[in-house]
Design a protein around this motif. Structure first.
Motif, PDB file in Angstrom:
ATOM      1  N   GLY A   1       0.448 -16.698   3.873  1.00 52.43           N
ATOM      2  CA  GLY A   1       0.026 -15.429   4.452  1.00 52.43           C
ATOM      3  C   GLY A   1       0.650 -14.238   3.751  1.00 52.43           C
ATOM      4  N   VAL A   2       0.585 -13.090   4.425  1.00 56.71           N
ATOM      5  CA  VAL A   2       1.081 -11.824   3.884  1.00 56.71           C
ATOM      6  C   VAL A   2       1.990 -11.161   4.916  1.00 56.71           C
ATOM      7  CG1 VAL A   2       0.393  -9.476   3.222  1.00 56.71           C
ATOM      8  CG2 VAL A   2      -0.915 -11.437   2.378  1.00 56.71           C
ATOM      9  N   VAL A   3       3.101 -10.601   4.444  1.00 61.30           N
ATOM     10  CA  VAL A   3       3.988  -9.803   5.288  1.00 61.30           C
ATOM     11  C   VAL A   3       3.801  -8.336   4.920  1.00 61.30           C
ATOM     12  CG1 VAL A   3       6.375  -9.305   5.922  1.00 61.30           C
ATOM     13  CG2 VAL A   3       5.672 -11.667   5.507  1.00 61.30           C
ATOM     14  N   SER A   4       3.529  -7.517   5.920  1.00 62.47           N
ATOM     15  CA  SER A   4       3.349  -6.074   5.719  1.00 62.47           C
ATOM     16  C   SER A   4       4.595  -5.351   6.226  1.00 62.47           C
ATOM     17  CB  SER A   4       2.123  -5.580   6.487  1.00 62.47           C
ATOM     18  OG  SER A   4       0.986  -6.362   6.177  1.00 62.47           O
ATOM     19  N   LYS A   5       5.074  -4.363   5.460  1.00 65.17           N
ATOM     20  CA  LYS A   5       6.314  -3.682   5.815  1.00 65.17           C
ATOM     21  C   LYS A   5       6.158  -2.170   5.674  1.00 65.17           C
ATOM     22  CE  LYS A   5       9.168  -7.598   4.360  1.00 65.17           C
ATOM     23  NZ  LYS A   5      10.263  -8.100   3.482  1.00 65.17           N
ATOM     24  N   ARG A   6       6.662  -1.455   6.681  1.00 68.95           N
ATOM     25  CA  ARG A   6       6.674   0.008   6.582  1.00 68.95           C
ATOM     26  C   ARG A   6       7.718   0.407   5.542  1.00 68.95           C
ATOM     27  NH1 ARG A   6       4.306   2.927  10.236  1.00 68.95           N
ATOM     28  NH2 ARG A   6       4.578   1.392  11.897  1.00 68.95           N
ATOM     29  N   LEU A   7       7.296   1.157   4.549  1.00 65.67           N
ATOM     30  CA  LEU A   7       8.163   1.475   3.422  1.00 65.67           C
ATOM     31  C   LEU A   7       9.363   2.325   3.822  1.00 65.67           C
ATOM     32  CD1 LEU A   7       5.436   2.222   0.715  1.00 65.67           C
ATOM     33  CD2 LEU A   7       6.709   0.096   1.077  1.00 65.67           C
ATOM     34  N   THR A   8       9.245   3.057   4.922  1.00 62.51           N
ATOM     35  CA  THR A   8      10.338   3.923   5.373  1.00 62.51           C
ATOM     36  C   THR A   8      11.241   3.242   6.405  1.00 62.51           C
ATOM     37  OG1 THR A   8       8.848   4.852   7.048  1.00 62.51           O
ATOM     38  CG2 THR A   8       9.054   6.049   4.963  1.00 62.51           C
ATOM     39  N   SER A   9      10.973   1.976   6.701  1.00 63.66           N
ATOM     40  CA  SER A   9      11.685   1.319   7.809  1.00 63.66           C
ATOM     41  C   SER A   9      13.102   0.918   7.440  1.00 63.66           C
ATOM     42  CB  SER A   9      10.916   0.082   8.264  1.00 63.66           C
ATOM     43  OG  SER A   9      10.865  -0.887   7.232  1.00 63.66           O
ATOM     44  N   ARG A  10      13.979   1.026   8.413  1.00 59.94           N
ATOM     45  CA  ARG A  10      15.323   0.478   8.299  1.00 59.94           C
ATOM     46  C   ARG A  10      15.280  -1.007   8.664  1.00 59.94           C
ATOM     47  NH1 ARG A  10      19.133   5.100  11.233  1.00 59.94           N
ATOM     48  NH2 ARG A  10      18.657   6.805   9.777  1.00 59.94           N
ATOM     49  N   TYR A  11      16.414  -1.682   8.499  1.00 61.53           N
ATOM     50  CA  TYR A  11      16.516  -3.103   8.822  1.00 61.53           C
ATOM     51  C   TYR A  11      16.997  -3.257  10.258  1.00 61.53           C
ATOM     52  CZ  TYR A  11      17.411  -8.100   8.014  1.00 61.53           C
ATOM     53  OH  TYR A  11      17.387  -9.473   8.054  1.00 61.53           O
ATOM     54  N   HIS A  12      16.238  -3.968  11.082  1.00 62.21           N
ATOM     55  CA  HIS A  12      16.577  -4.186  12.483  1.00 62.21           C
ATOM     56  C   HIS A  12      16.830  -5.668  12.746  1.00 62.21           C
ATOM     57  CE1 HIS A  12      15.212  -0.092  13.669  1.00 62.21           C
ATOM     58  NE2 HIS A  12      14.338  -0.270  12.687  1.00 62.21           N
ATOM     59  N   GLU A  13      17.596  -5.965  13.768  1.00 64.60           N
ATOM     60  CA  GLU A  13      17.813  -7.352  14.153  1.00 64.60           C
ATOM     61  C   GLU A  13      16.569  -7.924  14.820  1.00 64.60           C
ATOM     62  OE1 GLU A  13      22.484  -8.109  14.901  1.00 64.60           O
ATOM     63  OE2 GLU A  13      21.465  -7.072  16.525  1.00 64.60           O
ATOM     64  N   GLY A  14      16.253  -9.174  14.493  1.00 67.73           N
ATOM     65  CA  GLY A  14      15.178  -9.886  15.168  1.00 67.73           C
ATOM     66  C   GLY A  14      13.835  -9.178  15.091  1.00 67.73           C
ATOM     67  N   LYS A  15      13.207  -9.052  16.263  1.00 68.66           N
ATOM     68  CA  LYS A  15      11.888  -8.406  16.354  1.00 68.66           C
ATOM     69  C   LYS A  15      11.949  -7.110  17.159  1.00 68.66           C
ATOM     70  CE  LYS A  15       9.227 -12.656  15.794  1.00 68.66           C
ATOM     71  NZ  LYS A  15       8.131 -13.513  16.296  1.00 68.66           N
ATOM     72  N   LYS A  16      13.111  -6.463  17.138  1.00 65.92           N
ATOM     73  CA  LYS A  16      13.275  -5.202  17.865  1.00 65.92           C
ATOM     74  C   LYS A  16      12.806  -4.035  17.008  1.00 65.92           C
ATOM     75  CE  LYS A  16      17.278  -7.052  20.375  1.00 65.92           C
ATOM     76  NZ  LYS A  16      18.745  -6.908  20.624  1.00 65.92           N
ATOM     77  N   HIS A  17      11.516  -4.036  16.704  1.00 67.26           N
ATOM     78  CA  HIS A  17      10.984  -3.019  15.797  1.00 67.26           C
ATOM     79  C   HIS A  17       9.459  -3.011  15.887  1.00 67.26           C
ATOM     80  CE1 HIS A  17       9.398  -6.037  12.994  1.00 67.26           C
ATOM     81  NE2 HIS A  17      10.467  -6.736  13.295  1.00 67.26           N
ATOM     82  N   GLN A  18       8.862  -2.050  15.192  1.00 70.26           N
ATOM     83  CA  GLN A  18       7.417  -1.997  14.975  1.00 70.26           C
ATOM     84  C   GLN A  18       7.176  -1.636  13.507  1.00 70.26           C
ATOM     85  OE1 GLN A  18       4.768  -2.678  16.948  1.00 70.26           O
ATOM     86  NE2 GLN A  18       6.182  -3.460  18.491  1.00 70.26           N
ATOM     87  N   ASP A  19       7.848  -2.369  12.617  1.00 70.14           N
ATOM     88  CA  ASP A  19       7.849  -2.016  11.199  1.00 70.14           C
ATOM     89  C   ASP A  19       7.424  -3.139  10.257  1.00 70.14           C
ATOM     90  OD1 ASP A  19       8.793   0.679  11.501  1.00 70.14           O
ATOM     91  OD2 ASP A  19      10.770  -0.152  11.970  1.00 70.14           O
ATOM     92  N   TRP A  20       7.570  -4.399  10.665  1.00 69.71           N
ATOM     93  CA  TRP A  20       7.166  -5.531   9.838  1.00 69.71           C
ATOM     94  C   TRP A  20       6.150  -6.362  10.619  1.00 69.71           C
ATOM     95  CZ3 TRP A  20      11.899  -8.348   7.208  1.00 69.71           C
ATOM     96  CH2 TRP A  20      12.597  -7.431   6.387  1.00 69.71           C
ATOM     97  N   TRP A  21       5.116  -6.834   9.897  1.00 73.34           N
ATOM     98  CA  TRP A  21       4.095  -7.668  10.534  1.00 73.34           C
ATOM     99  C   TRP A  21       3.734  -8.825   9.598  1.00 73.34           C
ATOM    100  CZ3 TRP A  21       3.910  -2.436   9.702  1.00 73.34           C
ATOM    101  CH2 TRP A  21       4.049  -1.616  10.827  1.00 73.34           C
TER     102      TRP A  21
END
Length: 313
Positions: A185-205
């Protein structure tokens, strides 16, 4: 960033590595980048003055199972402190894609399989996709695009067993490539995102392709006198159960087939935990069918299986 996990070599690890959230479509926008989803085992690499420790996503050490990667990182980074995030992968040179079953066997054995040393293409790779710390600098606070750029500066050359995964800006083209070659598959990432623990974010899919697999049916489970599911085996190992795609007539045929082709025991030992409380009719002559699913779990079974070609009875 204030991670809450282990404290190693003066660096604090995340309790859980940042994980992409599943969705059916690729996100779009000028702030989104795309990477291949490598079908392997997640690993954080902690490096300090030539010392290297690999940690799984559950914070278990992986050094014993991957001494080649430890040695390679020691050679590449003999000094300084680093915290890298990536994926341990075994590559199938025939199919030209990652082989999850092979890397899973290495993890389960917790050692190098003796035959692997004879075959260069059986060696594990460490595919790096993030940097969290470097010599006191908290890279986790920086935008992902900057982190990726720094990784390319640290590892400008793609070594056979150590490299930075590429970042693409056209998700549709990458998805077409993945589907054509049957990658995970493909992982999509917000280019401006910081690194968060686990899935506590809305930046990587993550978006996954369907897995297509030929399997052998070695048994059927029975509930209330009727067929509930078929027991799948792939390459000699238990692969889970499948029922989606069976109708009433199929189940009657399976019941009749089991009556005329009984086996006294399961084809594998020990019996998987999810079968121990099931009533299973084992087959002396297995049936063949084709199934699709979302992914192979760490336990080696197919997630959300569905029959794409029914067994011929």
């Amino acid at each position: 960033m204030g991670f809450t996990g282990l404290h190693v070599y003066g660096m604090t690890l995340p309790m859980k590595p940042m994980s992409p959230i599943y969705q059916d479509q690729l996100p779009t926008g000028s702030d989104i980048g795309y990477q291949l989803k490598w079908d392997g085992v997640r690993s954080l690499a902690v490096l300090s003055e030539g010392n290297v420790t690999l940690y799984s996503k559950n914070m278990l050490t992986q050094n014993a199972a991957f001494p080649e990667i430890v040695a390679l990182l020691q050679k590449q980074f003999p000094s300084g402190n680093l915290l890298l995030d990536g994926e341990l992968v075994m590559f199938d040179t025939v199919l030209q894609r990652p082989d999850f079953k092979r890397i899973q066997q290495r993890v389960r054995s917790k050692r190098v399989v003796s035959t692997e040393s004879q075959y260069p293409d059986h060696q594990p790779m460490y595919v790096v996709f993030d940097i969290l710390h470097e010599n006191g600098l908290d890279w986790a606070l920086e935008p992902f695009q900057s982190r990726h750029q720094r990784l390319n500066e640290l590892l400008p050359e793609k070594l056979p067993q150590l490299f930075v995964t590429d970042l693409f800006l056209n998700g549709d083209l990458l998805w077409d490539w993945v589907e054509e070659r049957q990658w995970e598959g493909v992982v999509s990432k917000r280019l401006t995102s910081r690194y968060h623990e686990g899935k506590k974010h809305q930046d990587w899919w993550k978006r996954k392709t369907s897995i297509l697999r030929e399997v052998d049916i070695y048994g059927i489970t029975i509930r209330e006198g009727r067929v509930a599911s078929m027991v799948m085996v792939s390459d000699g190992d238990y692969f889970g159960r499948v029922s989606l795609g069976l109708n009433g007539a199929d189940k009657e045929q399976l019941m009749a087939y089991a009556a005329t082709h009984p086996a006294s025991s399961a084809p594998f030992s020990p019996l998987p935990m999810d079968l121990k409380k099931e009533h299973v009719l084992w087959l002396s002559k297995p049936l063949s069918c084709e199934v699709t699913g979302l992914e192979v779990t760490p336990q080696g079974v197919l997630r959300h299986p569905k029959i794409s070609r029914k067994p011929k009875i």
